[in-house]
Design a protein around this motif. Structure first.
Motif, PDB file in Angstrom:
ATOM      1  N   PRO A  61       0.817  -1.219   0.000  1.00  0.00           N
ATOM      2  CA  PRO A  61       0.000   0.000   0.000  1.00  0.00           C
ATOM      3  C   PRO A  61       0.846   1.263   0.000  1.00  0.00           C
ATOM      4  CG  PRO A  61      -0.758  -1.565   1.670  1.00  0.00           C
ATOM      5  CD  PRO A  61       0.578  -2.043   1.194  1.00  0.00           C
ATOM      6  N   GLY A  62       0.316   2.293  -0.652  1.00  0.00           N
ATOM      7  CA  GLY A  62       0.948   3.604  -0.598  1.00  0.00           C
ATOM      8  C   GLY A  62       0.439   4.385   0.597  1.00  0.00           C
ATOM      9  N   GLY A  63       0.688   5.686   0.589  1.00  0.00           N
ATOM     10  CA  GLY A  63       0.257   6.528   1.702  1.00  0.00           C
ATOM     11  C   GLY A  63       1.171   7.712   1.864  1.00  0.00           C
ATOM     12  N   PRO A  64       0.896   8.553   2.849  1.00  0.00           N
ATOM     13  CA  PRO A  64       1.664   9.791   3.013  1.00  0.00           C
ATOM     14  C   PRO A  64       3.165   9.577   3.189  1.00  0.00           C
ATOM     15  CG  PRO A  64      -0.294   9.794   4.412  1.00  0.00           C
ATOM     16  CD  PRO A  64      -0.177   8.420   3.844  1.00  0.00           C
ATOM     17  N   GLN A  65       3.547   8.474   3.835  1.00  0.00           N
ATOM     18  CA  GLN A  65       4.965   8.237   4.096  1.00  0.00           C
ATOM     19  C   GLN A  65       5.580   7.214   3.146  1.00  0.00           C
ATOM     20  OE1 GLN A  65       6.177  10.340   6.302  1.00  0.00           O
ATOM     21  NE2 GLN A  65       4.074  11.036   6.701  1.00  0.00           N
ATOM     22  N   ALA A  66       4.788   6.706   2.221  1.00  0.00           N
ATOM     23  CA  ALA A  66       5.285   5.671   1.309  1.00  0.00           C
ATOM     24  C   ALA A  66       6.040   6.292   0.137  1.00  0.00           C
ATOM     25  CB  ALA A  66       4.130   4.819   0.808  1.00  0.00           C
ATOM     26  N   ALA A  67       6.905   5.502  -0.451  1.00  0.00           N
ATOM     27  CA  ALA A  67       7.674   5.952  -1.625  1.00  0.00           C
ATOM     28  C   ALA A  67       7.692   4.832  -2.643  1.00  0.00           C
ATOM     29  CB  ALA A  67       9.085   6.336  -1.203  1.00  0.00           C
ATOM     30  N   ASN A  68       6.505   4.371  -3.021  1.00  0.00           N
ATOM     31  CA  ASN A  68       6.432   3.183  -3.872  1.00  0.00           C
ATOM     32  C   ASN A  68       6.977   3.401  -5.268  1.00  0.00           C
ATOM     33  OD1 ASN A  68       5.458   1.574  -1.860  1.00  0.00           O
ATOM     34  ND2 ASN A  68       3.320   1.660  -2.506  1.00  0.00           N
ATOM     35  N   ARG A  69       6.847   4.612  -5.788  1.00  0.00           N
ATOM     36  CA  ARG A  69       7.412   4.841  -7.130  1.00  0.00           C
ATOM     37  C   ARG A  69       8.929   4.769  -7.088  1.00  0.00           C
ATOM     38  NH1 ARG A  69       6.838   9.193 -11.664  1.00  0.00           N
ATOM     39  NH2 ARG A  69       5.922   7.954 -13.321  1.00  0.00           N
ATOM     40  N   ALA A  70       9.517   5.271  -6.007  1.00  0.00           N
ATOM     41  CA  ALA A  70      10.968   5.159  -5.839  1.00  0.00           C
ATOM     42  C   ALA A  70      11.373   3.696  -5.692  1.00  0.00           C
ATOM     43  CB  ALA A  70      11.419   5.962  -4.619  1.00  0.00           C
ATOM     44  N   LEU A  71      10.536   2.913  -5.017  1.00  0.00           N
ATOM     45  CA  LEU A  71      10.826   1.483  -4.878  1.00  0.00           C
ATOM     46  C   LEU A  71      10.757   0.787  -6.240  1.00  0.00           C
ATOM     47  CD1 LEU A  71       8.847   0.583  -1.614  1.00  0.00           C
ATOM     48  CD2 LEU A  71      11.316   0.933  -1.867  1.00  0.00           C
ATOM     49  N   LEU A  72       9.852   1.227  -7.095  1.00  0.00           N
ATOM     50  CA  LEU A  72       9.779   0.681  -8.453  1.00  0.00           C
ATOM     51  C   LEU A  72      11.077   0.961  -9.201  1.00  0.00           C
ATOM     52  CD1 LEU A  72       7.941  -0.556 -10.774  1.00  0.00           C
ATOM     53  CD2 LEU A  72       7.514   1.830 -11.415  1.00  0.00           C
ATOM     54  N   LEU A  73      11.520   2.189  -9.138  1.00  0.00           N
ATOM     55  CA  LEU A  73      12.740   2.567  -9.852  1.00  0.00           C
ATOM     56  C   LEU A  73      13.959   1.821  -9.306  1.00  0.00           C
ATOM     57  CD1 LEU A  73      12.144   6.415 -10.096  1.00  0.00           C
ATOM     58  CD2 LEU A  73      11.987   4.751 -11.948  1.00  0.00           C
ATOM     59  N   ALA A  74      13.917   1.496  -8.018  1.00  0.00           N
ATOM     60  CA  ALA A  74      15.040   0.788  -7.384  1.00  0.00           C
ATOM     61  C   ALA A  74      14.940  -0.722  -7.567  1.00  0.00           C
ATOM     62  CB  ALA A  74      15.086   1.122  -5.899  1.00  0.00           C
ATOM     63  N   GLY A  75      13.857  -1.188  -8.206  1.00  0.00           N
ATOM     64  CA  GLY A  75      13.690  -2.616  -8.421  1.00  0.00           C
ATOM     65  C   GLY A  75      13.193  -3.380  -7.215  1.00  0.00           C
ATOM     66  N   LYS A  76      12.666  -2.677  -6.219  1.00  0.00           N
ATOM     67  CA  LYS A  76      12.162  -3.328  -5.011  1.00  0.00           C
ATOM     68  C   LYS A  76      10.714  -3.790  -5.166  1.00  0.00           C
ATOM     69  CE  LYS A  76      16.004  -2.458  -2.790  1.00  0.00           C
ATOM     70  NZ  LYS A  76      16.945  -3.565  -2.462  1.00  0.00           N
ATOM     71  N   ILE A  77       9.969  -3.172  -6.087  1.00  0.00           N
ATOM     72  CA  ILE A  77       8.658  -3.663  -6.467  1.00  0.00           C
ATOM     73  C   ILE A  77       8.629  -3.775  -7.992  1.00  0.00           C
ATOM     74  CG2 ILE A  77       7.478  -2.699  -4.447  1.00  0.00           C
ATOM     75  CD1 ILE A  77       6.443  -0.456  -6.155  1.00  0.00           C
ATOM     76  N   ASP A  78       7.692  -4.566  -8.501  1.00  0.00           N
ATOM     77  CA  ASP A  78       7.694  -4.886  -9.932  1.00  0.00           C
ATOM     78  C   ASP A  78       6.752  -4.010 -10.742  1.00  0.00           C
ATOM     79  OD1 ASP A  78       9.447  -7.250  -9.593  1.00  0.00           O
ATOM     80  OD2 ASP A  78       7.727  -8.000  -8.452  1.00  0.00           O
ATOM     81  N   PHE A  79       5.589  -3.688 -10.172  1.00  0.00           N
ATOM     82  CA  PHE A  79       4.598  -2.853 -10.844  1.00  0.00           C
ATOM     83  C   PHE A  79       4.099  -1.797  -9.864  1.00  0.00           C
ATOM     84  CE2 PHE A  79       4.271  -7.030 -12.894  1.00  0.00           C
ATOM     85  CZ  PHE A  79       4.441  -6.683 -14.226  1.00  0.00           C
ATOM     86  N   TYR A  80       3.655  -0.674 -10.430  1.00  0.00           N
ATOM     87  CA  TYR A  80       3.209   0.455  -9.608  1.00  0.00           C
ATOM     88  C   TYR A  80       1.927   1.019 -10.197  1.00  0.00           C
ATOM     89  CZ  TYR A  80       3.194   5.200  -7.632  1.00  0.00           C
ATOM     90  OH  TYR A  80       2.838   6.372  -7.022  1.00  0.00           O
ATOM     91  N   MET A  81       1.078   1.553  -9.354  1.00  0.00           N
ATOM     92  CA  MET A  81      -0.170   2.160  -9.795  1.00  0.00           C
ATOM     93  C   MET A  81       0.042   3.658  -9.976  1.00  0.00           C
ATOM     94  SD  MET A  81      -3.942   1.964  -8.017  1.00  0.00           S
ATOM     95  CE  MET A  81      -3.716   3.389  -6.964  1.00  0.00           C
ATOM     96  N   ALA A  82       0.247   4.082 -11.211  1.00  0.00           N
ATOM     97  CA  ALA A  82       0.470   5.498 -11.500  1.00  0.00           C
ATOM     98  C   ALA A  82      -0.857   6.248 -11.496  1.00  0.00           C
ATOM     99  CB  ALA A  82       1.166   5.670 -12.841  1.00  0.00           C
ATOM    100  N   GLY A  83      -0.800   7.543 -11.139  1.00  0.00           N
ATOM    101  CA  GLY A  83      -2.019   8.339 -11.021  1.00  0.00           C
ATOM    102  C   GLY A  83      -2.680   8.636 -12.354  1.00  0.00           C
ATOM    103  N   ASN A  84      -1.973   9.343 -13.235  1.00  0.00           N
ATOM    104  CA  ASN A  84      -2.497   9.599 -14.587  1.00  0.00           C
ATOM    105  C   ASN A  84      -1.322   9.782 -15.535  1.00  0.00           C
ATOM    106  OD1 ASN A  84      -1.639  12.341 -14.467  1.00  0.00           O
ATOM    107  ND2 ASN A  84      -3.581  12.963 -13.560  1.00  0.00           N
ATOM    108  N   MET A  85      -1.593  10.155 -16.783  1.00  0.00           N
ATOM    109  CA  MET A  85      -0.539  10.179 -17.795  1.00  0.00           C
ATOM    110  C   MET A  85       0.442  11.324 -17.634  1.00  0.00           C
ATOM    111  SD  MET A  85      -0.527   7.517 -19.648  1.00  0.00           S
ATOM    112  CE  MET A  85       0.712   8.097 -20.806  1.00  0.00           C
ATOM    113  N   LEU A  86       0.142  12.290 -16.790  1.00  0.00           N
ATOM    114  CA  LEU A  86       1.103  13.367 -16.565  1.00  0.00           C
ATOM    115  C   LEU A  86       2.364  12.851 -15.885  1.00  0.00           C
ATOM    116  CD1 LEU A  86      -1.206  16.341 -15.530  1.00  0.00           C
ATOM    117  CD2 LEU A  86       0.107  16.083 -17.643  1.00  0.00           C
ATOM    118  N   GLN A  87       2.231  11.862 -15.031  1.00  0.00           N
ATOM    119  CA  GLN A  87       3.402  11.310 -14.353  1.00  0.00           C
ATOM    120  C   GLN A  87       4.384  10.669 -15.334  1.00  0.00           C
ATOM    121  OE1 GLN A  87       1.545   8.816 -11.311  1.00  0.00           O
ATOM    122  NE2 GLN A  87       1.940  10.375  -9.763  1.00  0.00           N
TER     123      GLN A  87
END
Length: 333
Positions: A61-87
């Motif tokens: 889960p994400g949240g105020p203190q989470a950094a899941n997109r950074a974890l994706l870039l670091a290879g710690k998670i495999d897929f991420y739920m992006a907000g919209n196409m601006l990201q």
């Protein structure tokens, strides 16, 4: 002969048992606390759909203190739920190698919320209001588009939104940002009014949302796994919207104890009513579908509004390889 036959059966049974338990482990990170807007992922965990596709999926889960997109870039998670196409557009501008492989929401849930009975009937009527409460990200993105696409909107209307509906409730000549599946419920139940809702997507802000994002190198090296994750997730969404979602909702409440049954029911109803998951190309080609036409149209509108740079190769940030195949449509009841 009998012994050989017995050994053969035993070997086949052992092979089946081994394959049944040799699931590919996948970590999927959401971009906020668990909620009905994540329901399809939780459904696919709860009802065994991911396992049916040979996957053992852990939702982070994400949240105020989470950094899941950074974890994706670091290879710690495999897929991420992006907000919209601006990201992903912004990621491309910074040479970050990400790619969108599915768009679970055909419409962005971003909404402007106004008071009833103040003469606001169309989206462009919001330009008459002296105040619109929105966050800085909204001001830098969709508000710039609003000023470009419609007459009358101006910077003078902007006031910072602090995720507290109090200032909006106290001022009938104001509007407030929100997600159509979330803030209107709180305003109805706590503020005692049924607000007017103006979904940006229906006014022309046609970005996909709740995207499945991954690193390009990961997708290229794991196409079969990516396809299975996308297909299973799509089936999970059909089952969540149209099947028995009780177990999934319990998992959501376990990950987010503050989530209420009332909020979940409101969110599911609203997702269906406004076609967040099922509209556009998804009606004919299945949940998760993306088209080049919609991607290009949104990008062109953002360039015109000055939100993103011109000259970007947008086809490098998404792929339709894994979607638009009608997966799971037979599960709709």
């Amino acid at each position: 002969m009998h012994i050989l036959k017995t050994l053969g059966v035993a070997a086949a049974a052992l092979s089946f048992t081994t394959s049944a338990f040799a699931l590919d482990e996948v970590k999927f990170g959401t971009n906020w606390l668990a909620q009905a807007e994540h329901g399809g992922y939780y459904q696919a965990v709860a009802d065994g759909t991911y396992e049916k596709y040979g996957l053992k999926v852990t939702i982070v889960p994400g949240g105020p203190q989470a950094a899941n997109r950074a974890l994706l870039l670091a290879g710690k998670i495999d897929f991420y739920m992006a907000g919209n196409m601006l990201q992903p557009l912004n990621a491309l501008a910074e040479d970050i190698p990400l790619i969108e492989v599915a768009a679970i929401f055909q419409k962005d849930p971003q909404v402007l919320i106004a008071h009833p009975d103040v003469g606001l009937e169309k989206f462009e009527d919001l330009a008459k209001l002296p105040t619109i409460f929105m966050g800085k990200d909204g001001y830098a993105s969709y508000f710039q588009w609003m000023k470009s696409a419609y007459e009358g909107f101006s910077d003078a209307q902007y006031k910072p939104y602090t995720f507290n509906p109090g200032p909006f409730l106290a001022d009938k000549q104001s509007a407030q940002q929100g997600y159509i599946t979330s803030e209107p419920y709180a305003i109805e139940t706590e503020g005692g009014i049924k607000p007017k809702l103006f979904l940006l997507a229906d006014a022309g802000f046609e970005t996909y949302s709740t995207l499945i994002e991954a690193r390009k190198d990961f997708v290229e090296a794991n196409k079969d796994l990516t396809q299975r994750f996308v297909d299973a997730t799509i089936e999970g969404w059909y089952n969540y919207l149209y099947g028995d979602n009780a177990a999934a909702n319990e998992l959501i409440k376990t990950d987010n104890p503050e989530m209420s049954d009332g909020q979940i029911a409101f969110s599911i109803k609203t997702m269906k009513e406004f076609g967040l998951v099922e509209s556009g190309a998804a009606l004919d080609k299945g949940i998760g579908c993306m088209t080049d036409e919609q991607q290009q149209g949104f990008y062109d509108a953002m360039v015109e509004a000055g939100v993103v740079k011109a000259g970007i190769d947008i086809k490098s940030i998404y792929t339709t390889e894994f979607v638009c195949k009608g997966v799971g449509m037979d599960l709709k009841k």
